[in-house]
Scaffold this motif. Structure first.
Motif, short mmCIF file in Angstrom:
data_model
loop_
_atom_site.label_atom_id
_atom_site.label_comp_id
_atom_site.label_asym_id
_atom_site.label_seq_id
_atom_site.Cartn_x
_atom_site.Cartn_y
_atom_site.Cartn_z
N LEU A 144 0.83 -1.21 0.00
CA LEU A 144 0.00 0.00 0.00
C LEU A 144 0.86 1.25 0.00
N GLN A 145 1.97 1.21 0.71
CA GLN A 145 2.90 2.35 0.69
C GLN A 145 3.49 2.52 -0.71
N GLY A 146 3.84 1.40 -1.34
CA GLY A 146 4.42 1.47 -2.68
C GLY A 146 3.46 2.05 -3.71
N ILE A 147 2.18 1.76 -3.54
CA ILE A 147 1.18 2.34 -4.45
C ILE A 147 1.10 3.85 -4.25
N GLN A 148 1.16 4.29 -3.01
CA GLN A 148 1.16 5.73 -2.72
C GLN A 148 2.39 6.41 -3.30
N GLU A 149 3.50 5.68 -3.35
CA GLU A 149 4.75 6.24 -3.88
C GLU A 149 4.85 6.08 -5.40
N ASP A 150 3.84 5.46 -6.00
CA ASP A 150 3.80 5.24 -7.46
C ASP A 150 4.92 4.34 -7.96
N VAL A 151 5.38 3.40 -7.11
CA VAL A 151 6.38 2.43 -7.57
C VAL A 151 5.75 1.06 -7.78
N PHE A 152 4.57 0.82 -7.18
CA PHE A 152 3.82 -0.41 -7.40
C PHE A 152 2.49 -0.05 -8.08
N THR A 153 2.05 -0.93 -8.98
CA THR A 153 0.83 -0.63 -9.72
C THR A 153 -0.16 -1.79 -9.69
N THR A 154 -0.04 -2.68 -8.71
CA THR A 154 -0.94 -3.82 -8.65
C THR A 154 -2.40 -3.39 -8.54
N ALA A 155 -3.26 -4.12 -9.22
CA ALA A 155 -4.69 -3.83 -9.17
C ALA A 155 -5.36 -4.47 -7.95
N TYR A 156 -4.60 -5.28 -7.23
CA TYR A 156 -5.15 -6.00 -6.07
C TYR A 156 -4.28 -5.79 -4.83
N PRO A 157 -4.17 -4.57 -4.37
CA PRO A 157 -3.27 -4.28 -3.24
C PRO A 157 -3.63 -5.02 -1.96
#
Length: 238
Positions: A144-157
């Motif tokens: 979830l942190q990685g999604i906020q940082e725009d380094v992860f883009t998984t559709a199923y966090p």
């Protein structure tokens, strides 16, 4: 005065019983370990044992809980460190587990030889399930942190932690089987190459699950794997 030290005595005796049970699991296997074995090792009565554990099953639950707690402690500071990026936390998560295994290499090798036997099937499943429940939420927090940082883009966090951990456990089981195969054959080079390839394949899969940049996660190298081969085999095929 006696009352103040009584809880400490109780805790100490409980640890002694758990230590003994854990040692027996690693030498005899859980299926062959009986309560009588524990009693004989500690020279205590059945009544004394049942003061702490209602049954052999309760003892297994306590062993599982202990392993879960011991493996969680070093991971929490990494997950909750506000100064680390998500990728740094993920790398730190895996690196910490590697360091713990290396620090206890001799014990890990002993465990490896008995962990995958039928006599430890129940305890192995119990521990795997407990570790899964413990670590999956920690990994999800990192995702979830990685999604906020725009380094992860998984559709199923919300499910990513479980998927990652399933991959990690699968990788660990495959590595263990490859290492154990060396006790039946002496092709060290092929075994090392296979372990390196398996590690790279699983890390690539984890990056794809996360939508992380390629090669953002550590890949095991030949020298790192040789440390484990040497620990397992000694000079068997020198």
């Amino acid at each position: 005065m006696a009352r103040t030290i009584e809880p400490e005595k109780l805790a100490l005796k409980r640890r002694e019983i758990l230590d003994t049970a854990q040692r027996l699991v690693l030498t005899k296997g859980y299926e062959k370990m009986s309560i009588k074995d524990v009693l004989d090792e500690l020279q205590i009565s059945s009544g004394a044992f049942h003061h702490y554990f209602d049954s052999r099953g309760a003892l297994l639950e306590a062993l599982t809980e202990r392993i879960q707690e011991e493996t969680e402690k070093p991971l929490l500071p990494i997950v909750h460190d506000p100064h680390l990026s998500a990728i740094e936390k993920l790398q730190g998560f895996f690196a910490t587990l590697d360091r713990l295994r290396i620090a206890q290499k001799a014990d890990v090798v002993k465990l490896l030889r008995v962990w995958y036997t039928d006599d430890n099937a129940i305890v192995r499943q119990k521990v795997d399930d407990a570790v899964f429940k413990q670590r999956a939420p920690l990994l999800t927090t990192i995702v979830l942190q990685g999604i906020q940082e725009d380094v992860f883009t998984t559709a199923y966090p919300d499910q990513a932690g479980e998927v990652i951990l399933s991959l990690v456990q699968g990788m660990g089981n495959t590595h263990a089987k490859l290492l154990l195969s060396l006790e039946q054959e002496c092709d060290e080079r092929r075994c090392v190459e296979d372990i390196v390839s398996v590690h790279a394949a699983y890390m690539d899969a984890i990056e794809r699950v996360l939508g992380a940049p390629p090669n953002s996660l550590y890949r095991a190298d030949v020298e790192a794997v040789k440390v484990w081969v040497a620990a397992l085999r000694g000079n068997d095929c020198a």
